[in-house]
Design an enzyme around this catalytic site. Structure first.
Site, short mmCIF file in Angstrom:
data_model
loop_
_atom_site.label_atom_id
_atom_site.label_comp_id
_atom_site.label_asym_id
_atom_site.label_seq_id
_atom_site.Cartn_x
_atom_site.Cartn_y
_atom_site.Cartn_z
N SER A 31 14.33 18.65 48.41
CA SER A 31 15.07 17.54 47.81
C SER A 31 16.35 17.32 48.97
CB SER A 31 15.74 17.98 46.52
OG SER A 31 14.73 18.21 45.65
N HIS A 62 9.71 12.53 46.37
CA HIS A 62 8.77 13.35 47.11
C HIS A 62 7.66 12.53 47.69
CE1 HIS A 62 10.43 17.22 46.34
NE2 HIS A 62 10.87 16.73 45.31
N HIS A 84 4.11 20.41 44.39
CA HIS A 84 4.57 21.38 43.52
C HIS A 84 3.41 21.94 42.50
CE1 HIS A 84 8.25 19.41 44.82
NE2 HIS A 84 8.76 20.40 44.64
N TYR A 86 3.60 22.66 39.46
CA TYR A 86 3.78 21.98 38.20
C TYR A 86 3.16 20.52 38.09
CZ TYR A 86 7.96 19.53 40.32
OH TYR A 86 8.71 19.04 40.94
N GLU A 87 2.90 20.03 39.27
CA GLU A 87 2.37 18.76 39.06
C GLU A 87 0.85 18.80 38.73
OE1 GLU A 87 3.15 16.08 42.68
OE2 GLU A 87 4.22 17.94 43.18
N ALA A 114 15.85 22.99 47.04
CA ALA A 114 16.99 22.79 46.33
C ALA A 114 16.95 23.94 45.13
CB ALA A 114 16.76 21.60 45.66
N MET A 212 11.68 25.98 42.07
CA MET A 212 10.06 25.79 41.64
C MET A 212 9.10 25.64 43.05
SD MET A 212 10.87 23.08 38.62
CE MET A 212 12.29 23.10 37.56
N SER A 213 9.60 26.20 43.93
CA SER A 213 8.77 25.74 45.17
C SER A 213 8.84 27.02 46.14
CB SER A 213 9.00 24.69 45.84
OG SER A 213 10.42 24.75 46.42
N ASN A 236 22.98 23.45 41.44
CA ASN A 236 23.48 23.36 39.99
C ASN A 236 23.65 24.96 39.76
OD1 ASN A 236 20.20 22.99 39.91
ND2 ASN A 236 20.92 24.17 38.35
N HIS A 248 17.42 16.83 36.33
CA HIS A 248 16.80 16.30 37.53
C HIS A 248 17.66 15.60 38.48
CE1 HIS A 248 13.72 16.04 41.05
NE2 HIS A 248 13.61 14.86 40.48
#
Ligand code: HPA
Length: 277
Positions: A31, A62, A84, A86-87, A114, A212-213, A236, A248
């Site tokens: 990101s 992305h 990802h 989660y996709e 990120a 998440m990656s 964050n 996000h």
């Protein structure tokens, strides 16, 4: 031959019909780094959608393509946009691009992402060099019959993040006056952010940052014998560590603000990686 391997080889064939570029370093742009292409002497671009069977990302911000070119003297392939888990893709599809870049010739993998900061000493905007990872909460991409052409059934994971590359990154950060933390990155599947209780658990397990990656990509690359390094932009404070809910947009904005420094670090490190593979 496995279908996973067949698919990978078909993608490789498809790439080679478009470019014979041989990269030395593969860079996965996280990101905020999506426009890193304009720091590269571009030789060729290949949209993921032009590669037959290639998983195409659906996340805003992305948009996906490979960029081939030079960072100073270093031939690189950059992934602008990653896939990802989660996709909804199979985990073997999530690591297909990593494997493909190794087949193209890349011997070094530079992972960026990120993350949310778990280490209480971290602040939003910090960079963390990944020294090790926790993969226990994401599916292992090597599950299934082992693809002998790529690597061994039970790969050692003692030194996933290459010491020499880490030393170079640290030196670059120091010379450019960029504060660089070090720590352990934990990958969860997402797409929901973690609960505060999950963050407390991850903290107890030794994680410094969460995202998440990245880890599944590092596992696949390690399986294939790549030299790996990674830098996470802590965008964050993780859930429960700040009074405001996570969004996000907040992550993207922090990544955007950190991007100029991140690019400098990346460019100088990749330049110095030339000949280190
Ligand atoms: N959690 C998981 N993934 C993330 C976060 C987070 O807090 N920030 C950026 N990616």
């Amino acid at each position: 031959m496995s279908t996973v391997y067949d698919k990978l080889m078909n993608c490789y064939k498809s790439v080679r019909e478009r470019t014979d570029f041989v990269p030395e370093v593969a860079v996965v742009l996280g990101s905020g780094l999506g426009d890193y292409g304009n720091q590269i002497r571009v030789e060729a671009e290949l949209p993921y959608s032009d590669i037959e069977g290639f998983p195409v990302s659906t996340v805003p911000g992305h948009a996906g393509k490979f960029i081939f070119g030079y960072v100073n003297e270093t031939p690189v392939v950059c992934m602008q946009g990653r896939v990802h888990y989660y996709e909804g893709y199979d985990i073997s599809d999530v690591v297909l691009p990593t494997r493909l870049m190794k087949l193209m010739g890349a011997k070094i993998l530079f992972l960026t992402n990120a993350s949310g900061g778990i280490n209480p000493g971290f602040q939003a905007g910090d960079f963390m060099m990944i020294t090790d990872h926790i993969s226990l909460f994401a599916p292992n991409p090597l599950i299934g019959s082992n693809i002998e052409e790529l690597g061994t059934r039970f790969p050692d994971m003692s030194h996933v993040y290459d010491e020499e590359l880490q030393t170079i990154i640290e030196a670059v950060a120091k010379e450019h006056d960029i504060a660089l933390r070090k720590g352990i990155y934990a990958q969860l599947t997402g797409p929901s952010f973690e609960s505060p209780a999950e963050i407390r658990l991850l903290h107890q397990l030794g994680a410094d940052a969460v995202g998440m990656s990245t880890v599944v990509e590092a596992i696949a690359a390690n399986h294939m014998g790549m030299k790996i390094c990674g830098i996470s932009c802590v965008c964050n404070l993780a859930a429960g560590m700040s009074p405001t809910p996570l969004t996000h947009e907040e992550v993207q904005e922090a990544a955007r603000v950190a991007a100029p420094k991140f690019k400098r670090l990346l460019t100088e490190a990749v330049t110095r990686f030339h000949g280190r593979a």
